[in-house]
Structures are given as structure tokens and as C-alpha cells.
Enzyme design. Structure first.
Site, PDB file in Angstrom:
ATOM      1  N   TYR A 196     -74.772  55.276  54.217  1.00  0.00           N
ATOM      2  CA  TYR A 196     -74.901  53.739  53.623  1.00  0.00           C
ATOM      3  C   TYR A 196     -74.390  53.170  52.402  1.00  0.00           C
ATOM      4  O   TYR A 196     -74.251  51.966  51.955  1.00  0.00           O
ATOM      5  CB  TYR A 196     -76.428  53.816  53.510  1.00  0.00           C
ATOM      6  CG  TYR A 196     -77.484  54.263  54.712  1.00  0.00           C
ATOM      7  CD1 TYR A 196     -76.376  55.365  56.311  1.00  0.00           C
ATOM      8  CD2 TYR A 196     -78.668  54.812  54.668  1.00  0.00           C
ATOM      9  CE1 TYR A 196     -77.752  55.628  57.173  1.00  0.00           C
ATOM     10  CE2 TYR A 196     -79.196  55.339  55.985  1.00  0.00           C
ATOM     11  CZ  TYR A 196     -78.851  55.890  57.148  1.00  0.00           C
ATOM     12  OH  TYR A 196     -79.583  55.937  58.464  1.00  0.00           O
ATOM     13  N   HIS A 207     -76.459  64.660  58.914  1.00  0.00           N
ATOM     14  CA  HIS A 207     -75.931  63.366  59.527  1.00  0.00           C
ATOM     15  C   HIS A 207     -76.346  63.310  61.005  1.00  0.00           C
ATOM     16  O   HIS A 207     -76.954  62.793  61.826  1.00  0.00           O
ATOM     17  CB  HIS A 207     -75.625  62.525  58.759  1.00  0.00           C
ATOM     18  CG  HIS A 207     -76.055  60.726  58.681  1.00  0.00           C
ATOM     19  ND1 HIS A 207     -75.850  59.577  58.064  1.00  0.00           N
ATOM     20  CD2 HIS A 207     -76.916  60.627  59.696  1.00  0.00           C
ATOM     21  CE1 HIS A 207     -76.007  59.235  58.537  1.00  0.00           C
ATOM     22  NE2 HIS A 207     -76.875  58.620  59.798  1.00  0.00           N
TER      23      HIS A 207
HETATM   24  P1  NAP Z   1     -85.552  48.819  62.600  1.00  0.00           P
HETATM   25  O1  NAP Z   1     -86.257  49.360  61.677  1.00  0.00           O
HETATM   26  O2  NAP Z   1     -85.573  49.177  63.731  1.00  0.00           O
HETATM   27  O3  NAP Z   1     -84.785  47.684  62.565  1.00  0.00           O
HETATM   28  C1  NAP Z   1     -84.729  47.002  61.421  1.00  0.00           C
HETATM   29  C2  NAP Z   1     -85.118  45.881  61.889  1.00  0.00           C
HETATM   30  O4  NAP Z   1     -86.323  45.037  62.644  1.00  0.00           O
HETATM   31  C3  NAP Z   1     -84.308  44.572  61.104  1.00  0.00           C
HETATM   32  O5  NAP Z   1     -83.331  43.201  61.411  1.00  0.00           O
HETATM   33  C4  NAP Z   1     -85.340  43.946  59.770  1.00  0.00           C
HETATM   34  O6  NAP Z   1     -85.070  42.418  59.441  1.00  0.00           O
HETATM   35  C5  NAP Z   1     -86.477  44.154  61.862  1.00  0.00           C
HETATM   36  N1  NAP Z   1     -87.437  43.715  60.791  1.00  0.00           N
HETATM   37  C6  NAP Z   1     -88.397  44.649  60.554  1.00  0.00           C
HETATM   38  N2  NAP Z   1     -89.955  44.794  60.162  1.00  0.00           N
HETATM   39  C7  NAP Z   1     -90.178  43.599  60.928  1.00  0.00           C
HETATM   40  C8  NAP Z   1     -91.656  42.792  60.952  1.00  0.00           C
HETATM   41  N3  NAP Z   1     -92.511  42.902  60.780  1.00  0.00           N
HETATM   42  N4  NAP Z   1     -91.046  41.714  61.626  1.00  0.00           N
HETATM   43  C9  NAP Z   1     -89.949  41.125  62.102  1.00  0.00           C
HETATM   44  N5  NAP Z   1     -88.612  41.904  62.072  1.00  0.00           N
HETATM   45  C10 NAP Z   1     -88.741  43.260  60.895  1.00  0.00           C
HETATM   46  O7  NAP Z   1     -84.196  49.613  62.614  1.00  0.00           O
HETATM   47  P2  NAP Z   1     -83.380  50.831  61.353  1.00  0.00           P
HETATM   48  O8  NAP Z   1     -82.504  50.107  60.034  1.00  0.00           O
HETATM   49  O9  NAP Z   1     -82.046  51.466  62.239  1.00  0.00           O
HETATM   50  O10 NAP Z   1     -83.384  52.095  61.553  1.00  0.00           O
HETATM   51  C11 NAP Z   1     -84.953  52.459  60.323  1.00  0.00           C
HETATM   52  C12 NAP Z   1     -83.794  53.164  59.544  1.00  0.00           C
HETATM   53  O11 NAP Z   1     -83.921  54.660  59.662  1.00  0.00           O
HETATM   54  C13 NAP Z   1     -82.683  53.026  58.576  1.00  0.00           C
HETATM   55  O12 NAP Z   1     -82.694  52.039  57.389  1.00  0.00           O
HETATM   56  C14 NAP Z   1     -81.964  54.396  58.340  1.00  0.00           C
HETATM   57  O13 NAP Z   1     -83.197  54.772  56.742  1.00  0.00           O
HETATM   58  C15 NAP Z   1     -82.733  55.562  59.290  1.00  0.00           C
HETATM   59  N6  NAP Z   1     -81.761  55.661  60.316  1.00  0.00           N
HETATM   60  C16 NAP Z   1     -81.421  56.422  60.961  1.00  0.00           C
HETATM   61  C17 NAP Z   1     -79.951  56.957  61.614  1.00  0.00           C
HETATM   62  C18 NAP Z   1     -79.427  57.669  61.489  1.00  0.00           C
HETATM   63  O14 NAP Z   1     -78.841  58.117  62.685  1.00  0.00           O
HETATM   64  N7  NAP Z   1     -80.294  59.244  61.075  1.00  0.00           N
HETATM   65  C19 NAP Z   1     -79.493  55.899  62.121  1.00  0.00           C
HETATM   66  C20 NAP Z   1     -79.752  54.235  62.443  1.00  0.00           C
HETATM   67  C21 NAP Z   1     -81.343  54.632  61.304  1.00  0.00           C
HETATM   68  P3  NAP Z   1     -84.682  41.886  58.320  1.00  0.00           P
HETATM   69  O15 NAP Z   1     -84.227  42.962  57.722  1.00  0.00           O
HETATM   70  O16 NAP Z   1     -84.154  40.539  58.448  1.00  0.00           O
HETATM   71  O17 NAP Z   1     -86.118  41.683  58.004  1.00  0.00           O
END
Ligand code: NAP
Length: 297
Positions: free
Chosen positions: A51, A109
Site C-alpha cells: 500500500y 499478502h
Molecule cells: P471497502 O472497505 O469495501 O470499500 C471502500 C469504499 O467504500 C470506499 O470507496 C469508500 O468511499 C466507501 N465507503 C466506506 N464507508 C462508506 C459509507 N459508510 N457510506 C458510503 N461509502 C462508504 O474496500 P477496501 O478498501 O478495498 O477494503 C477494506 C480494507 O481491506 C482495505 O483498506 C485494506 O486494508 C484491506 N484489503 C485487503 C486486501 C488483501 O488482498 N488482503 C485487498 C483489498 C483490501 P470513501 O473513502 O470515499 O468514503
């Protein structure tokens, strides 16, 4: 909010709800997001070498003044470091970038490269007290089994994609039977398929006076899953963090299962093209460089 904790298979406790920083690459934005998340009450922060924001996360942690023992910090080893020697250096590099003496959780990862060698490096760091719990991410059941059979310490966690479109019921059941905690990434599928305005989820939320994001997080918490979500907005951090003070009834839990489409919204980790994309971009470059180095001059 009273923090819900889960106990991992080595006795370490971790918060069940956390904040992730994937795709917040800008240093100041990341530091600000983590600062606000900590102010809102998050104690589990999820970052990764890939990241490119461990330095900003570390800065926010330091400035917060929060007792280190009250925090639960996760980072991950990228595939370019998936070998014994490189992983040893990779763990130390994460610690240095974060400015921490120890990590609460460190994950492989992706299930690619010399994962057995890399895992041995994680085991050594765990035994040396540099990491409190070690785990994996995006591993399928067979890959996990292979790791378990060839190494000494069983992973504490498998962090995998879980959201209403991809519920991974079999994987969660398998992990539970192995004593490995499931952790969900992309609980909102990053907003794909208009998840925040889905009629079924909106209707469920209205019954409890809750938002769609709270319904999704609560659904995961009730499945005994640890969940990390990301947002750059403080009001959404507050909403998301505040998902523990209600309980979905059986009928609503059942309603959500009908949304399962049974496929990933992002990757098929078994697709050779995807593996090339994830693994190849970093490793192939190294390989090409090494190959050139080995040519007779
Ligand atoms: P996510 O949490 O499913 O979605 C994030 C999106 O949702 C952003 O666009 C955010 O927009 C929006 N959002 C969040 N809360 C909201 C709400 N209450 N109302 C409306 N929109 C909302 O996606 P992610 O970031 O991919 O996953 C979460 C975490 O998982 C990552 O940050 C990372 O730490 C981890 N991850 C791990 C892997 C892996 O391979 N291990 C892969 C992907 C992610 P805004 O930011 O504009 O509010």
C-alpha cells in the site's frame, strides 16, 4: 462503543472491527485518515508493504499518543519478498517504516512465490517477539493445508474478500474448522454494483434505523468474522465504527445470504493471468534483472 474482541488461536486478542488504508497512497491523506480513525475509536489498523503508506500510518500512530498496547497494527509482506531471506528483511523493513518495535499481526499478502520459506521467516520473527500473531491472506483451503502440513505454526488468520456479493460460506466454515480466524477485506465490495443503495440492504437497515454500511458490517460481525473497511470521510468512519449496538435477526441474516453471487468482485486468485498481474509485475522485473546479471560479460 464497547469494543468487541476475538481471541486468536495463540491466545492473542484482536478487535473485531478495523480500519484499512488500501488506496490511500498520498502520505498526508493517509496520516490524516488514520489520525481520524483513531480519534473515532478504531484500534485495529490494516496496512501493507504494497500500500506504500506504512510511514504515514506510523506517523499517525506516534502522534495519537495512544498507548501502543491498546492498538492492533497489521501489515503484510508483498510477493516480491516471498522467500525466506527476503521475508526476514521485509518484516524488518515494515517495522522500520512504521516506526514500531513489534507488529500485532503480519500476513503473507498473497499465496504466491516461496510461501513456505517466507512463512519460516514469519515464524522466526514471531518467536523473536517481533510479531504477536502471523497469518495469511487470499489463501484457498488447499494452499492453507499445504502450508499447515509443511510448517510448524498454524496461521492465526486468513484475510479474504467477503461482502454480500461474495460471501465465501465454505471458506469461512473451513477456516473455522481449522481454528483459523476469518478476516474480511472489501466488506462493501468498494461500492461495486451500487451496494450502498441496494434495495434489500436499505430495507433491512430501515427496520433497525441503520445505514447499509452498518448492516453489512453487523452481518459480518454476527458471522464471527473480523472486518476491516476503508473510508476517507470522518462521518463514515463514525457510522461504520458504530455497527455493534444492534443485532440482525435470523430472517434478515437469511435475506442477506440471498445476495450471494458466489464470485469475487476483484480477482480470481486461481486465474494465471491474474497471478501474472499480481506476481509478475514485481517478480518478473527482478528475474529479468537477475538473468541479465548472469549473462557472460
Ligand atoms: P471497502 O472497505 O469495501 O470499500 C471502500 C469504499 O467504500 C470506499 O470507496 C469508500 O468511499 C466507501 N465507503 C466506506 N464507508 C462508506 C459509507 N459508510 N457510506 C458510503 N461509502 C462508504 O474496500 P477496501 O478498501 O478495498 O477494503 C477494506 C480494507 O481491506 C482495505 O483498506 C485494506 O486494508 C484491506 N484489503 C485487503 C486486501 C488483501 O488482498 N488482503 C485487498 C483489498 C483490501 P470513501 O473513502 O470515499 O468514503
Amino acid at each position: 462503543m464497547v469494543e468487541q474482541l476475538v481471541e486468536l488461536n495463540n491466545g492473542v486478542e484482536m478487535p473485531q472491527i478495523g480500519f484499512g488504508v488500501f488506496q490511500i497512497i498520498d502520505e498526508q491523506k493517509c496520516e490524516s485518515a488514520v489520525t481520524q480513525a483513531l480519534q473515532v475509536g478504531y484500534r485495529l489498523i490494516d496496512t501493507a508493504t504494497a500500500y506504500q503508506n506504512e510511514v504515514a500510518v506510523g506517523r499517525a500512530i506516534k502522534k495519537s499518543g495512544i498507548d501502543r498496547q491498546a492498538l492492533f497494527i497489521t501489515s503484510k509482506l508483498w510477493v516480491a519478498d516471498a522467500s525466506y531471506e527476503r521475508a526476514k528483511a521485509g518484516i524488518d523493513a515494515s517495522l522500520n517504516r512504521l516506526g514500531l518495535d513489534y507488529l500485532d499481526l503480519y500476513l503473507l499478502h498473497q499465496p504466491y512465490g516461496d510461501v513456505i520459506g517466507a512463512w519460516r521467516a514469519l515464524e522466526e520473527a514471531y518467536q523473536a517477539g517481533k510479531i504477536r500473531a502471523i497469518g495469511v491472506s487470499n489463501f484457498y483451503a488447499d494452499q492453507l493445508k499445504n502450508l499447515e502440513l509443511t510448517t510448524a505454526i498454524r496461521p492465526a488468520i486468513n484475510q479474504i474478500e467477503i461482502n454480500p456479493w461474495y460471501q465465501q460460506t465454505d471458506a469461512v466454515q473451513f477456516l473455522h474448522s481449522e481454528g483459523i480466524q476469518t478476516e474480511a477485506w472489501a466488506p462493501f465490495a468498494e461500492g461495486k454494483q451500487d451496494i450502498f443503495t441496494n434495495q434489500k440492504l436499505v430495507a433491512i437497515g430501515e427496520r433497525y434505523g441503520k445505514s447499509v454500511s452498518q448492516v453489512i458490517l453487523r452481518w459480518l460481525l454476527q458471522r464471527q468474522i473480523v472486518v476491516i473497511s476503508k473510508t476517507s470521510h470522518r462521518d463514515r468512519m463514525e457510522t461504520n465504527h458504530n455497527s455493534c449496538d444492534f443485532e440482525l435477526d435470523d430472517q434478515d441474516m437469511q435475506q442477506i445470504t440471498t445476495l450471494d453471487q458466489h464470485y469475487s468482485q476483484f480477482f480470481n486468485h486461481r486465474d494465471p493471468v491474474t497471478i501474472d498481474q499480481i506476481f509478475g509485475t514485481s517478480i518478473q522485473k527482478n528475474r529479468a534483472a537477475n538473468w541479465k546479471d548472469s549473462l557472460p560479460s
